[in-house]
Design a protein around this motif. Structure first.
Motif, PDB file in Angstrom:
ATOM      1  N   SER A   1       0.826  -1.207   0.000  1.00  0.00           N
ATOM      2  CA  SER A   1       0.000   0.000   0.000  1.00  0.00           C
ATOM      3  C   SER A   1       0.863   1.260   0.000  1.00  0.00           C
ATOM      4  CB  SER A   1      -0.931   0.001   1.202  1.00  0.00           C
ATOM      5  OG  SER A   1      -0.172   0.152   2.372  1.00  0.00           O
TER       6      SER A   1
ATOM      7  N   LYS B   1       0.793   3.143  -3.043  1.00  0.00           N
ATOM      8  CA  LYS B   1      -0.408   3.871  -3.436  1.00  0.00           C
ATOM      9  C   LYS B   1      -0.309   5.362  -3.161  1.00  0.00           C
ATOM     10  CE  LYS B   1      -3.450   0.001  -3.514  1.00  0.00           C
ATOM     11  NZ  LYS B   1      -4.023  -1.001  -2.649  1.00  0.00           N
ATOM     12  N   ILE B   2       0.671   5.749  -2.352  1.00  0.00           N
ATOM     13  CA  ILE B   2       0.786   7.179  -2.122  1.00  0.00           C
ATOM     14  C   ILE B   2       1.652   7.834  -3.199  1.00  0.00           C
ATOM     15  CG2 ILE B   2       0.445   6.955   0.356  1.00  0.00           C
ATOM     16  CD1 ILE B   2       3.432   7.456   0.692  1.00  0.00           C
TER      17      ILE B   2
ATOM     18  N   LYS C   1       1.078   8.686  -6.178  1.00  0.00           N
ATOM     19  CA  LYS C   1       0.418   9.770  -6.920  1.00  0.00           C
ATOM     20  C   LYS C   1       0.589  11.100  -6.194  1.00  0.00           C
ATOM     21  CE  LYS C   1      -3.508   7.604  -7.934  1.00  0.00           C
ATOM     22  NZ  LYS C   1      -4.950   7.475  -8.022  1.00  0.00           N
ATOM     23  N   GLY C   2       0.289  11.044  -4.886  1.00  0.00           N
ATOM     24  CA  GLY C   2       0.391  12.254  -4.071  1.00  0.00           C
ATOM     25  C   GLY C   2       1.810  12.772  -4.026  1.00  0.00           C
ATOM     26  N   LEU C   3       2.747  11.861  -3.763  1.00  0.00           N
ATOM     27  CA  LEU C   3       4.145  12.280  -3.677  1.00  0.00           C
ATOM     28  C   LEU C   3       4.608  12.876  -5.000  1.00  0.00           C
ATOM     29  CD1 LEU C   3       5.837   9.461  -1.574  1.00  0.00           C
ATOM     30  CD2 LEU C   3       5.334  11.814  -0.919  1.00  0.00           C
TER      31      LEU C   3
ATOM     32  N   LEU D   1       2.813  14.310  -7.253  1.00  0.00           N
ATOM     33  CA  LEU D   1       2.215  15.629  -7.447  1.00  0.00           C
ATOM     34  C   LEU D   1       2.972  16.687  -6.636  1.00  0.00           C
ATOM     35  CD1 LEU D   1      -0.092  16.378  -9.198  1.00  0.00           C
ATOM     36  CD2 LEU D   1      -1.618  16.286  -7.231  1.00  0.00           C
ATOM     37  N   ILE D   2       3.311  16.311  -5.381  1.00  0.00           N
ATOM     38  CA  ILE D   2       4.054  17.255  -4.537  1.00  0.00           C
ATOM     39  C   ILE D   2       5.393  17.581  -5.175  1.00  0.00           C
ATOM     40  CG2 ILE D   2       5.258  17.487  -2.323  1.00  0.00           C
ATOM     41  CD1 ILE D   2       2.943  16.085  -0.998  1.00  0.00           C
TER      42      ILE D   2
ATOM     43  N   LEU E   1      -6.321  12.248  -3.743  1.00  0.00           N
ATOM     44  CA  LEU E   1      -5.026  11.718  -4.169  1.00  0.00           C
ATOM     45  C   LEU E   1      -4.942  10.217  -3.949  1.00  0.00           C
ATOM     46  CD1 LEU E   1      -2.514  14.304  -2.736  1.00  0.00           C
ATOM     47  CD2 LEU E   1      -3.034  13.868  -5.127  1.00  0.00           C
ATOM     48  N   ILE E   2      -5.465   9.766  -2.801  1.00  0.00           N
ATOM     49  CA  ILE E   2      -5.279   8.377  -2.395  1.00  0.00           C
ATOM     50  C   ILE E   2      -6.320   7.478  -3.031  1.00  0.00           C
ATOM     51  CG2 ILE E   2      -5.282   6.839  -0.411  1.00  0.00           C
ATOM     52  CD1 ILE E   2      -2.923   8.577  -0.317  1.00  0.00           C
TER      53      ILE E   2
ATOM     54  N   MET F   1      -0.362  14.852   3.073  1.00  0.00           N
ATOM     55  CA  MET F   1       0.033  15.294   1.726  1.00  0.00           C
ATOM     56  C   MET F   1      -0.909  16.376   1.225  1.00  0.00           C
ATOM     57  SD  MET F   1       1.500  11.996  -0.282  1.00  0.00           S
ATOM     58  CE  MET F   1      -0.063  11.279  -0.599  1.00  0.00           C
TER      59      MET F   1
ATOM     60  N   LEU G   1       0.221  19.922  -0.116  1.00  0.00           N
ATOM     61  CA  LEU G   1      -0.122  20.254  -1.495  1.00  0.00           C
ATOM     62  C   LEU G   1      -0.903  21.558  -1.573  1.00  0.00           C
ATOM     63  CD1 LEU G   1       0.578  18.729  -3.969  1.00  0.00           C
ATOM     64  CD2 LEU G   1      -1.655  17.665  -3.952  1.00  0.00           C
TER      65      LEU G   1
ATOM     66  N   LEU H   1       1.336  24.432  -1.326  1.00  0.00           N
ATOM     67  CA  LEU H   1       2.136  24.555  -2.550  1.00  0.00           C
ATOM     68  C   LEU H   1       1.309  25.202  -3.656  1.00  0.00           C
ATOM     69  CD1 LEU H   1       4.104  21.198  -2.679  1.00  0.00           C
ATOM     70  CD2 LEU H   1       5.027  23.481  -2.337  1.00  0.00           C
TER      71      LEU H   1
END
Lengths: 348, 305
Positions: A7, A10-11, A13-15, A17-18, B244-245, B259, B263, B266
C-alpha cells in the motif's frame, strides 16, 4: 503485512504531485540561482536607478484605510520622479485576512529579491520582522511598531526596517474636545479587545484624556452585530460625549454608533476622516493617503543610499480636522470660530 | 527556494490541523467547527506561557491539553446535552474567542526574542549542517536554519502520524473508528459510544491546538483572529488528500491528509508566484477545493468509458 507493504506504493500519486509542483515552483524561481547580489546604484543628480527597480506592497486585508494607504503609496511613487514600467514595477499582494497565506506571501517576497518592500498593517509587519532580514522594508498603517516587534524604540530598530506609524492624534482630539465642550468631564468610547491596535489606541486615548482632565469610559465590542447595543449602553453611562477611537470593527460599523448617540443626544466625535460625514460633530483624522506618501518619502531616502537602520520611525505628517456643522446643530453644540478657522474641511 | 521551503514547513505544521479535522470529519462523521477556536487556543496558550517564562516544549504540550479540553467540551455538549453537532461546535468556537482573549490578556502576543520550539529547531542546524549558515542546493543559496526547521518539522509530523496510526489500531482506537462507521453495532458490543465521541473530538482538537502552537511559534506571534477560516483549510486538505489516495485504508488516509495539507500550501504558493490578481485569491482557493472534490469522480467516469 504484505498488503501494508504494497500500500506504500499507493501514495506515489500524491508524492509525485508534490514533487512536480515543487519543481514548478523551483523552475519559476530559477533566476535566483547563483544570483549575485544586485547592487543598487543611483545617480544622485537625476535620480535614475541603475536597473529597473522591483517594489512590492504587501497588505493583510481589505479595509478602507488600507486602500487609502495603498493609493497614497501609488501616488507617492508616481510623484517621485520615477516612471512606472521603465524605472520601476510595483507588485501589490493582499493576503485577504488569512495569516497562513500571509506567511506564503512574505516567503515569496523574500525569494523574489525585491529592491524594496512596502507593507501595511500590523500582522504584515510582524511576519516581516520574523522573516525578512536583508531586503529594505518600509511599513505604514501600524499604530505601534514597537509593540509589533520592529524595534525597541522609534530610533533603535531592526536594521532593514523603517516606516510610518499611524497612531491616531489623540492628543489633538482631547484638546479639540476641551475647546468645543469646555464643560465636559467624562467621555466614552467603544473598543475591540480582539484588535491589538484598538487596545493600544484605548490606552493612548486614556492617557491624553487624563492630561486634558477628562475621564474615559469604555465598553468592549466583539462583532459588528453587537455595536448598536454596546453603543447604546455606552451612551447611558453618564458621559458628556462619545469620542470613538480607531479600530477596524468600529470604523466599519460607525453608523450604528452614530444612531445610538443621536437617539440619546450625546455629542459624537471621531478620529477617522469619513466619520464627520457620517454624523460626527468633528473628526481629527490622520491622513491615510498621506501615510502612504510618507512611506514613499522614506523609501526614496533608502533608494538614495541611506541605511534604513539610520532612519527613525515617523508619525504621519498630516492630520485633518473635519467639522460637520449640521451635526453640531443637531447636538446643539456651538463650535467656536477659531476651531472652524483651523478646520481643513467644514461640512454644512 | 525560500518560498518552497516556507510553503512546505507551513504545510507540514498545518497538516496537524488536517489530521485533527480528519478524525472529527472522517472518522466520526462530525462536522466540528471548534477547530477555528482551538487552533487559536493552542497558539494563545503556547505564546502566553512562553512569554511568562515557561519552557517552549512544556508550553506546546499544554496547548495540546488545552485543545483536548476544548474538544471534550464540544463532545459533552453534543452527547450529554443532545445539542446538534454543528451547533455544539459553533458554541464552543464562539466561547473560545473570549477564552483566547483571557488567556492572552490582549489580542496579539509577539514572540520575537523568545526561545521557542522553532528557534531550537533552528539552532539544531549546527548538528545537521555543522556550522555553515548558507547551504548551496543546485545553485540556490538556502539558510541552513530554515532547512533544519523543515527537516525537524517533517520528522515530528511523521512521528505524530505514526503514533496516531498505532493509536487508532489499538482496541480503543478501533472502537472509536467503529463508532463513526456503525454506532449501533459497536453499542451492541458493549462500547459506550458517547465516551468515544468525546474522546475522539478531544483528540482531534488536541492535534489542532498543537498545530496552532507550532504555527504561532513559526510565524513569531499569536493573534486572536488567526483561527478564522482554518476549518475550511483543514477540510480542503483532507479532501485533497482523499482525492489523491482514492482508497479507504487508515494508514493511507492519514498519509493523504498530510500530503493534502502540504499540497494545498504549494498550490497557494504557485498561485502567488504566477502573480494573479490579489483580490482573486480566495476564489482560486475555492477553485482548488472544487477540483479536488470533482477529480476522483471525473477520473472514474473517464476509466469507465
Amino acid at each position: 503485512m504484505k498488503n501494508t507493504f504494497f500500500s506504500i506504493f499507493k501514495i506515489y500519486k500524491g508524492l509525485l504531485l508534490i514533487v512536480i509542483i515543487s519543481l514548478i515552483l523551483l523552475y519559476t524561481d530559477r533566476y535566483n540561482r547563483n544570483k549575485k547580489e544586485n547592487i543598487l546604484t543611483l545617480d544622485q543628480g537625476t535620480f535614475k536607478p541603475s536597473h529597473k527597480l522591483k517594489f512590492c506592497l504587501i497588505q493583510y486585508n481589505d479595509a478602507p484605510i488600507s486602500e487609502e494607504c495603498r493609493d497614497g503609496i501609488v501616488k507617492g511613487l508616481a510623484e517621485s520622479g520615477l516612471k512606472e514600467g521603465t524605472d520601476y514595477n510595483l507588485n501589490i499582494i493582499n493576503a485577504q485576512g488569512d495569516l497562513a497565506t500571509l506567511n506564503n506571501i512574505i516567503d515569496e517576497a523574500q525569494s523574489s529579491h525585491y529592491d524594496l518592500i512596502f507593507s501595511t498593517s500590523t500582522p504584515t509587519l510582524q511576519t516581516i520582522v520574523k522573516k525578512i532580514k536583508d531586503t529594505p522594508v518600509v511599513f505604514s498603517l501600524v499604530a505601534d511598531p514597537v509593540v509589533a516587534g520592529a524595534g525597541t524604540s522609534f530610533t533603535n530598530h531592526q536594521s532593514n526596517i523603517t516606516g510610518i506609524s499611524t497612531l491616531g492624534d489623540y492628543e489633538g482630539m482631547a484638546k479639540l474636545l476641551k475647546e468645543i465642550m469646555p464643560g465636559a468631564k467624562t467621555i466614552g468610547t467603544l473598543y475591540t479587545p480582539g484588535e491589538a491596535n484598538s487596545v493600544k489606541n484605548k490606552e493612548v486615548m486614556e492617557m491624553y484624556a487624563k492630561k486634558a482632565g477628562l475621564d474615559l469610559v469604555t465598553v468592549p465590542v466583539n462583532s459588528s452585530a453587537e455595536t448598536m447595543d454596546a453603543a447604546l449602553m455606552l451612551c447611558t453611562k453618564k458621559i458628556d460625549a462619545v469620542c470613538q477611537i480607531i479600530d477596524n470593527l468600529t470604523s466599519a460599523s460607525f453608523s450604528s454608533i452614530q444612531k445610538a448617540s443621536a437617539s440619546t443626544s450625546i455629542p459624537l466625535f471621531g478620529l477617522v476622516g469619513d466619520q464627520a460625514e457620517k454624523g460626527a460633530i468633528a473628526a481629527v483624522s490622520r491622513d491615510y493617503i498621506q501615510s502612504g506618501m510618507d512611506a514613499v518619502r522614506l523609501a526614496m531616502r533608502i533608494l538614495k543610499g541611506e541605511k534604513p537602520a539610520a532612519i527613525p520611525f515617523e508619525y504621519v505628517s498630516k492630520t485633518n480636522l473635519i467639522i460637520n456643522r449640521k451635526a453640531a446643530a443637531f447636538y446643539k453644540i456651538k463650535i467656536p470660530d477659531k476651531v472652524i478657522k483651523k478646520a481643513d474641511k467644514v461640512i454644512k | 527556494m525560500t518560498l518552497l521551503i516556507g510553503s512546505l514547513t507551513i504545510g507540514l505544521i498545518l497538516s496537524l490541523l488536517a489530521l485533527g479535522v480528519f478524525i472529527s470529519f472522517r472518522i466520526f462523521n462530525f462536522p466540528d467547527i471548534t477547530a477555528d477556536g482551538s487552533i487559536t487556543l493552542g497558539a494563545a496558550v503556547a505564546a502566553s506561557m512562553i512569554v511568562a517564562g515557561f519552557g517552549p516544549l512544556l508550553a506546546t504540550v499544554c496547548s495540546f491539553i488545552a485543545g483536548f479540553i476544548a474538544g471534550a467540551v464540544t463532545g459533552i455538549l453534543h452527547t450529554k446535552f443532545k445539542i446538534n453537532s454543528l451547533l455544539s461546535g459553533i458554541l464552543v468556537m464562539t466561547a473560545l474567542y473570549s477564552v483566547n482573549l483571557r488567556v492572552m490578556g490582549k489580542s496579539n502576543i509577539p514572540l520575537l526574542s523568545q526561545k521557542t520550539v522553532i528557534t531550537s529547531f533552528e539552532s539544531f542546524s549546527q548538528y545537521i549542517f555543522s556550522s555553515t549558515d548558507i547551504i548551496n542546493i543546485a545553485g540556490w543559496s538556502v539558510p541552513a536554519k530554515d532547512l533544519s526547521v523543515l527537516i525537524l518539522t517533517a520528522i515530528i509530523i511523521i512521528i505524530f502520524a505514526i503514533i496516531l496510526y498505532l493509536f487508532l489500531k489499538t482496541n480503543l482506537g478501533t472502537a472509536m473508528r467503529a463508532t463513526g462507521n456503525n454506532a449501533q453495532m459497536i453499542r451492541a458490543l458493549g462500547v459506550n459510544t458517547q465516551t468515544m465521541i468525546i474522546l475522539g473530538l478531544a483528540l482531534s482538537n488536541g492535534l489542532i491546538g498543537l498545530s496552532g502552537a507550532l504555527f504561532a511559534q513559526y510565524q513569531g506571534f499569536a493573534d486572536v483572529q488567526m483561527g478564522i477560516g482554518m476549518i475550511v483549510l483543514g477540510l480542503a486538505s483532507v479532501i485533497i488528500g482523499e482525492a489523491l489516495i482514492n482508497e479507504k485504508t487508515l494508514g493511507l488516509l492519514i498519509t493523504g491528509a498530510i500530503m493534502g495539507a502540504v499540497l494545498f500550501r504549494l498550490l497557494v504558493a504557485i498561485a502567488l508566484r504566477w502573480g494573479m490578481n490579489p483580490n482573486d485569491l480566495k476564489l482560486i482557493t475555492a477553485g482548488f477545493v472544487f477540483i479536488a472534490l470533482m477529480l476522483p469522480m471525473a477520473l472514474k467516469r473517464f476509466k469507465r468509458n
